[in-house]
Design an enzyme around this catalytic site. Structure first.
Site, PDB file in Angstrom:
ATOM      1  N   CYS A  44      -5.552   8.311   1.896  1.00  0.00           N
ATOM      2  CA  CYS A  44      -4.876   8.175   3.191  1.00  0.00           C
ATOM      3  C   CYS A  44      -3.385   8.452   3.045  1.00  0.00           C
ATOM      4  O   CYS A  44      -2.780   9.115   3.886  1.00  0.00           O
ATOM      5  CB  CYS A  44      -5.118   6.779   3.771  1.00  0.00           C
ATOM      6  SG  CYS A  44      -6.816   6.573   4.347  1.00  0.00           S
ATOM      7  N   GLN A  88      -5.030   0.234   0.455  1.00  0.00           N
ATOM      8  CA  GLN A  88      -4.173   0.940  -0.509  1.00  0.00           C
ATOM      9  C   GLN A  88      -4.752   2.310  -0.874  1.00  0.00           C
ATOM     10  O   GLN A  88      -4.642   2.761  -2.017  1.00  0.00           O
ATOM     11  CB  GLN A  88      -3.967   0.087  -1.761  1.00  0.00           C
ATOM     12  CG  GLN A  88      -2.919  -0.999  -1.588  1.00  0.00           C
ATOM     13  CD  GLN A  88      -1.528  -0.425  -1.314  1.00  0.00           C
ATOM     14  OE1 GLN A  88      -1.202   0.685  -1.710  1.00  0.00           O
ATOM     15  NE2 GLN A  88      -0.705  -1.193  -0.619  1.00  0.00           N
ATOM     16  N   SER A  89      -5.361   2.983   0.086  1.00  0.00           N
ATOM     17  CA  SER A  89      -5.998   4.276  -0.177  1.00  0.00           C
ATOM     18  C   SER A  89      -4.989   5.354  -0.591  1.00  0.00           C
ATOM     19  O   SER A  89      -4.030   5.645   0.134  1.00  0.00           O
ATOM     20  CB  SER A  89      -6.736   4.729   1.082  1.00  0.00           C
ATOM     21  OG  SER A  89      -7.064   6.097   0.998  1.00  0.00           O
ATOM     22  N   ASN A  90      -5.220   5.960  -1.757  1.00  0.00           N
ATOM     23  CA  ASN A  90      -4.418   7.113  -2.183  1.00  0.00           C
ATOM     24  C   ASN A  90      -4.696   8.314  -1.288  1.00  0.00           C
ATOM     25  O   ASN A  90      -3.807   9.112  -1.007  1.00  0.00           O
ATOM     26  CB  ASN A  90      -4.750   7.492  -3.628  1.00  0.00           C
ATOM     27  CG  ASN A  90      -4.365   6.417  -4.616  1.00  0.00           C
ATOM     28  OD1 ASN A  90      -3.219   5.999  -4.667  1.00  0.00           O
ATOM     29  ND2 ASN A  90      -5.333   5.957  -5.404  1.00  0.00           N
ATOM     30  N   GLY A 114      -9.426   2.425   2.036  1.00  0.00           N
ATOM     31  CA  GLY A 114      -9.001   1.046   1.857  1.00  0.00           C
ATOM     32  C   GLY A 114      -7.537   0.904   2.260  1.00  0.00           C
ATOM     33  O   GLY A 114      -6.859   1.898   2.517  1.00  0.00           O
TER      34      GLY A 114
END
Ligand SMILES: *Cc1c(COP(=O)(O)O)cnc(C)c1O
Length: 336
Positions: free
Chosen positions: A81, A77-79, A75
């Site tokens: 990534c 706000q992917s942690n 997403g």
């Protein structure tokens, strides 16, 4: 009898062992079991959270294969990534991120950190993310290959056969933690978004004879989806690593009903749980994963069924702090 496993190669990226601490004030307020936190929010400062444990094994595999470029997904706000972008920069690997949803225009939280660390960031629509990801991925790989780069395709959330090792190893730590504290964990809980943390804990719980019941609280999709997904990961894991453990016999237990309005969207009760824990314990959860799952735990304890006779419950704090900042409005409104 103890099952022994042969761990594959790993990079040393995370701060270990993470602490196991009791939440004494909160637990006595509830008047129920003692809730313990496995502080996997402390695996690092910038690359913090659960993804780092999985990346240690996944990126070791990437290096072994001679990759210089990591392609992964998540997403906006992917942690996962963000952790990949940071570790990629530390290892001198190019990171290419495919993010689901529009560019918000001004980068905040995880997105800002990924951007700062030089990740190539490509936003794609929800529809394309759902339907066209294999095609898009193929094109990107072709482009890198034609420029003499070798791409490692890192699974969403690093949840696949190799990623499972991260939380198998965390369960090994938990065995020592419990011994040191003189406790037996009746239950272990974590937030579940792509399944690798829960899957690893389930295998590790059986391997290291923790004797706990392991639960995932899904923050998207539903129980059936995750049971299937984790079952597939177990099969791949069996095939690739040929462990003696019979992973087919392991229960995959999901606590459903706490997704709320949707992935990365929480209702007011989750935000007030985050505030309550912060005030009582100085521990911060996020609204996407840990806050939702911890809210589920408190609600289930109050209901008094599932955890009725439990003495000790371990909640794995999987991190996610940076995902809090883009949702700060939900707290500020209560003060204005
Ligand atoms: C990704 C994530 C989870 C979920 O873990 P999965 O292994 O993807 O199920 C939980 N908490 C945080 C903070 C995460 O970033």
């Amino acid at each position: 009898m103890s099952n022994s496993l042969n761990f594959p190669p790993r990079l040393d990226l995370a701060q270990r062992n993470t602490p196991l601490i009791p939440l004494r004030r909160l637990s006595s307020t509830l008047g129920g079991p003692t809730i313990w936190l496995k502080r996997d929010d402390l695996t690092d400062m910038l690359a913090s959270g659960n993804k780092l444990r999985k990346l240690e094994f996944a990126l070791a595999q990437a290096k072994q294969q001679g990759a210089d470029t990591i392609l992964t997904y998540g997403g906006v706000q992917s942690n996962h990534c963000r952790a990949t972008a940071i570790v990629g920069a530390r290892l001198g690997l190019q990171v290419h991120l495919l993010l689901r949803g529009d560019n918000p225009g001004n980068a905040d939280g995880n997105l800002l950190l990924s951007h700062l660390c030089g990740a190539r960031i490509q936003h794609i629509s929800y529809r394309a993310f759902k339907n066209d990801l294999p095609d898009i991925t193929e094109q990107i790989k072709k482009r890198y290959n034609s420029q003499e780069h070798k791409v490692y395709d890192l699974a969403l959330g690093a949840s696949d056969a190799v990623g499972l090792w991260g939380y198998i190893d965390c369960a090994r730590e938990l065995e020592q933690d419990c011994q040191k504290n003189g406790i037996k964990a009746d239950h272990i809980l974590c937030a579940t978004g792509s399944g690798g943390t829960l899957g690893g804990l389930i295998i590790g719980n059986a391997t290291f004879n923790l004797g706990a019941q392991v639960w995932g609280v899904n923050v998207c999709d539903n129980a059936e989806y995750f049971q299937q997904k984790i079952d597939e990961d177990f099969s791949q894991w069996k095939q690739q690593y040929k462990p003696s453990l019979d992973s087919k016999s392991l229960a995959i237990d999901i606590i459903e009903g706490y997704v709320g309005p949707g992935y990365a969207k929480a209702d007011a009760s989750v935000f007030s749980t985050i505030r309550q824990v912060a005030e009582l314990e100085g521990i911060i959860f996020d609204p996407v994963y840990t806050g939702k799952a911890f809210h589920a735990l408190l609600t289930e304890i109050e209901k008094g069924e599932r955890f009725k006779n439990a003495k000790n419950i371990i909640f794995v704090h999987t991190g996610g702090l940076f995902g809090l900042f883009p949702q700060k409005e939900n707290f500020l409104n209560q003060y204005s």
